[in-house]
Design an enzyme around this catalytic site. Sequence first.
Site, PDB file in Angstrom:
ATOM      1  N   THR A   1       2.697  -5.798  -8.054  1.00 38.37           N
ATOM      2  CA  THR A   1       1.457  -5.012  -8.105  1.00 38.37           C
ATOM      3  C   THR A   1       1.624  -3.743  -8.934  1.00 38.37           C
ATOM      4  O   THR A   1       2.729  -3.176  -8.992  1.00 38.37           O
ATOM      5  CB  THR A   1       1.048  -4.610  -6.674  1.00 38.37           C
ATOM      6  OG1 THR A   1       0.025  -3.618  -6.741  1.00 38.37           O
ATOM      7  CG2 THR A   1       2.197  -3.995  -5.887  1.00 38.37           C
TER       8      THR A   1
ATOM      9  N   TYR B   1       3.296  -0.347   1.332  1.00 41.03           N
ATOM     10  CA  TYR B   1       3.012  -1.629   0.680  1.00 41.03           C
ATOM     11  C   TYR B   1       3.615  -1.663  -0.726  1.00 41.03           C
ATOM     12  O   TYR B   1       4.347  -2.583  -1.086  1.00 41.03           O
ATOM     13  CB  TYR B   1       1.488  -1.843   0.615  1.00 41.03           C
ATOM     14  CG  TYR B   1       1.068  -2.882  -0.390  1.00 41.03           C
ATOM     15  CD1 TYR B   1       1.316  -4.229  -0.159  1.00 41.03           C
ATOM     16  CD2 TYR B   1       0.456  -2.510  -1.593  1.00 41.03           C
ATOM     17  CE1 TYR B   1       0.955  -5.182  -1.105  1.00 41.03           C
ATOM     18  CE2 TYR B   1       0.097  -3.450  -2.528  1.00 41.03           C
ATOM     19  CZ  TYR B   1       0.346  -4.782  -2.283  1.00 41.03           C
ATOM     20  OH  TYR B   1      -0.002  -5.719  -3.220  1.00 41.03           O
TER      21      TYR B   1
END
Length: 314
Positions: free
Chosen positions: A114, A138
């Site tokens: 990501t 995350y």
Amino acid sequence: MRVLVTGGAGYIGSHTCQALLAAGHEPIVLDSLLYGHEYAIKGLPLEKIDLRANLKPLFLKYKPEAVIHFAGLTYVGESSVEPLNYYDSNVGGALSLLRAIRETEIVPFVFSSTCAIYGNPQYSPLDEKHPKDPLSAYGRTKWMIEQILVDCHRSYGLPFAALRYFNAAGASKLLGEDHTPETHLIPLAIKAALQGGLLKIFGSDYPTPDGTAVRDYIHVEDLSSAHVQALTRCDNLQVNLGVGKGYSVKEIISLVEKVSGKKLQVEKEARRAGDPSSLVANSALAKKLLDWQPRYTIEEIIQTAYEWHRKQYS
Ligand code: UDP
């Protein structure tokens, strides 16, 4: 190629399974079905399993020739409330998977990473060399896994590709974005258009042209095709997947209004914790190394998402 797809019943995973089938590959899905949908992988072999289990028997059973790893927890906000769950599930799941590969056969490994690994942009568009300073647990789990992959490449010769997604969006005819809870801008804006209700704008004081946050939205089928391309090009690759053009929250709202023909009721809210002002990709490296090109425009992304949601709500 027989490809083990973890998280194959999720949004990007299920689209990638369709792209694999279309390219003549054989996807085998590993999914806990905690967030994934069985309807999205109809007809495909499925192993309902938590990745932290001993996976060696499954590797011996299927003898995969490659692995695409999507499975993991993905909510930025939740990761700040329960970080241990994120380290346990994301890092623990990846370790378990890599251990099974190490103990059976070293095969190409494509990883769902990501742009959240970069943190607040120091320049834009972001290239792969940008400093890594994730703002959330995350993002840190994804960055840790990338570093584990580099070590596995050095020590075991694992060929890998870490694909750093910008904002996945859009839908195909059969599959769309179906998260519970839904936190993403485009599906929430479409829901507000179809069902009424308020859409919150998180932050109107960003240093952007209209004050709202800017993101690089990429169609889920463009992401899927990059995974298929990556399968045969794994090495020691870490590349961005985006379109290279940013749209603000207000611009997305206008486009949803145009596509739906409805005026949205919006309300200004404070910034959401951990949201950078702007995230736009430089994807030159992916285009070159994966021989890949995103095809969908932002209008098509919103149009396809709208069509899919309209069918769900009717
Ligand atoms: N956003 C918003 N209202 C919403 C959901 C999102 O204003 O109801 C904003 C969010 O703060 C961010 C952008 O829209 O600036 C994209 O958010 P999304 O959750 O879709 O993706 P993210 O970039 O967080 O992965």
